[in-house]
Each structure stands twice: as structure tokens, then as C-alpha cells.
Design an enzyme around this catalytic site. Structure first.
Site, short mmCIF file in Angstrom:
data_model
loop_
_atom_site.label_atom_id
_atom_site.label_comp_id
_atom_site.label_asym_id
_atom_site.label_seq_id
_atom_site.Cartn_x
_atom_site.Cartn_y
_atom_site.Cartn_z
N ASP A 52 11.91 26.32 52.17
CA ASP A 52 12.27 27.70 52.48
C ASP A 52 13.77 27.85 52.24
OD1 ASP A 52 9.65 27.69 53.40
OD2 ASP A 52 10.10 28.75 55.27
N LYS A 110 9.98 35.47 51.77
CA LYS A 110 10.00 35.35 53.24
C LYS A 110 11.01 36.33 53.81
CE LYS A 110 11.16 31.93 56.83
NZ LYS A 110 11.50 30.50 57.09
N LYS A 156 5.68 35.66 53.53
CA LYS A 156 5.81 34.99 54.82
C LYS A 156 6.64 35.88 55.74
CE LYS A 156 7.61 30.89 57.22
NZ LYS A 156 8.14 29.51 57.08
#
Length: 218
Positions: A89, A151, A180
Site C-alpha cells: 500500500d 485506496k 480499498k
């Protein structure tokens, strides 16, 4: 709905101890979460604790500000993969986005993507400090770079995921790009709202609470 498969069970507290990591991983095994999300320092430990399970190890790169140089982020990502990370991430360089230096933002993502040996890459854009136009632009860049996920948030800024942001991303994302939602997902209603809006992963430190509430609903 198999809620457990949506959850990246997260502990990104800089005070987290070995016992906290053991607890996190044991909970992830019990509930069969998609992954645990930990700082790079704990990747090797998490990988060992989750050996012979289907729970992935996720870690964060350029976290939480995104302001490391591109070379540093690439090194961080490579090092994390070498230590056993399955998912990365990364936080974008938000200043570069604000400066409309889209080539830098795109090239940084591509360099990290190409350095991690086909592992899952999620691009954190920090929606709470972006305009709608910037969110759309980052969705387009994530489409163009063929990353796995966009995300919403680090969870360390002004606020986390909002349904409106998920809906906006969902309107502009390509078929392959997943979303996400992360930050502020503390109850089952919020989790379900995020999923209904288009999220396929949830980053939360409240995974156990969500599962207990979900099981009660069923």
C-alpha cells in the site's frame, strides 16, 4: 456476504508490540481475513506467524505523508517484498499531484509496480485532502498504470473513507481497478455502506468487532 474476505486487518500504531502483532495475526487466522496490514518493521514477523495460512501480509510504503523521494519508495517496496510482503500500500506524492506534475505521480507508481514482482499494489490517494477533480485524475492514473487497487486514505489525515468518495471513484474506474476503503470504518453499517458503494477491500483496525456484529446480524 463473506465480510472477512474484504478486511485488511490493520495495526499501524507506532507503539505496537510483538504481542500486539501476535494478536493481530491470530485474529486474522481465526476470521480468515484477506490480509494483515503492518509497518515494514513487522513484515517478517507477520509472514512467519501467518505461515501455512491464506492470510496475506500487507505493508505500507511512503507512509503516511507520501513525501519520500521516488527512489526511497522503490527501495522500501523491494525490501518489503524481500521480507515477505504479499501486498504493498503506497502513498502517492500528494504535492506532485497538487502541482499537476502528473508524469511524476504516474512514473512513481509505475516504478514501484515494476519493482515488486507482480505482487498486489494499492495506491493511497488521501481523498480527504483532494478535490473531486484530483480524485478523478488519480482514478484515471490508476486505470492507466494497471495497479490492483486505489485506496482512499492512510487513516492518519483529516478523516478517512467517505461513501461519496467511493462512489466518485467507482464512476471513473476501469473494470480491472478495485477500491480499498480505509480510515474510520468502525461499525458494520459503515462497512456495508462502503461495500455497497463499490469497495472490495476495507482497511480497518476494527475487524474483529465488525465480524462479531456481522455474525450477530446473520
Amino acid at each position: 456476504m463473506e465480510l472477512n474476505k474484504y478486511i485488511d486487518h490493520t495495526n499501524l500504531k507506532n507503539t505496537a508490540t510483538l504481542k500486539d502483532m501476535e494478536k493481530l495475526c491470530n485474529e486474522a487466522i481465526k476470521y480468515k481475513f484477506a490480509s494483515v496490514c503492518v509497518f515494514p518493521y513487522y513484515v517478517t514477523l507477520a509472514k512467519n506467524l501467518l505461515k501455512n495460512t491464506n492470510v496475506n501480509v500487507c505493508t505500507v510504503i511512503g507512509f503516511p505523508s507520501g513525501m519520500s523521494t521516488r527512489e526511497v519508495k522503490v527501495y522500501e517496496a523491494i525490501n518489503a517484498i524481500e521480507n515477505g510482503a504479499d501486498e504493498i500500500d503506497m502513498v502517492i506524492n500528494i504535492a506532485a499531484l497538487k502541482n499537476k506534475d502528473y508524469d511524476y505521480v504516474k512514473e512513481e507508481i509505475e516504478e514501484i509496480r515494476d519493482s515488486i514482482d507482480g505482487k498486489i499494489l494499492k495506491v493511497i490517494i488521501e481523498t480527504c485532502i483532494l478535490t473531486d477533480k484530483e480524485i478523478i485524475k488519480m482514478t484515471e492514473i490508476c486505470n492507466e498504470t494497471f495497479v490492483n487497487f486505489i485506496k482512499t486514505s492512510t487513516g492518519f489525515s483529516e478523516y478517512g473513507a467517505k461513501v461519496e468518495d467511493i462512489e466518485l471513484i467507482n464512476e471513473h474506474k476501469g473494470e480491472l481497478l478495485e477500491i480499498k476503503a480505509s480510515g474510520g470504518i468502525k461499525d458494520i453499517k459503515t462497512a456495508e455502506d462502503m461495500i455497497n458503494a463499490g469497495a472490495t477491500r476495507l482497511g480497518t483496525s476494527n475487524g474483529v468487532k465488525l465480524m462479531e456484529c456481522h455474525c450477530e446480524e446473520e
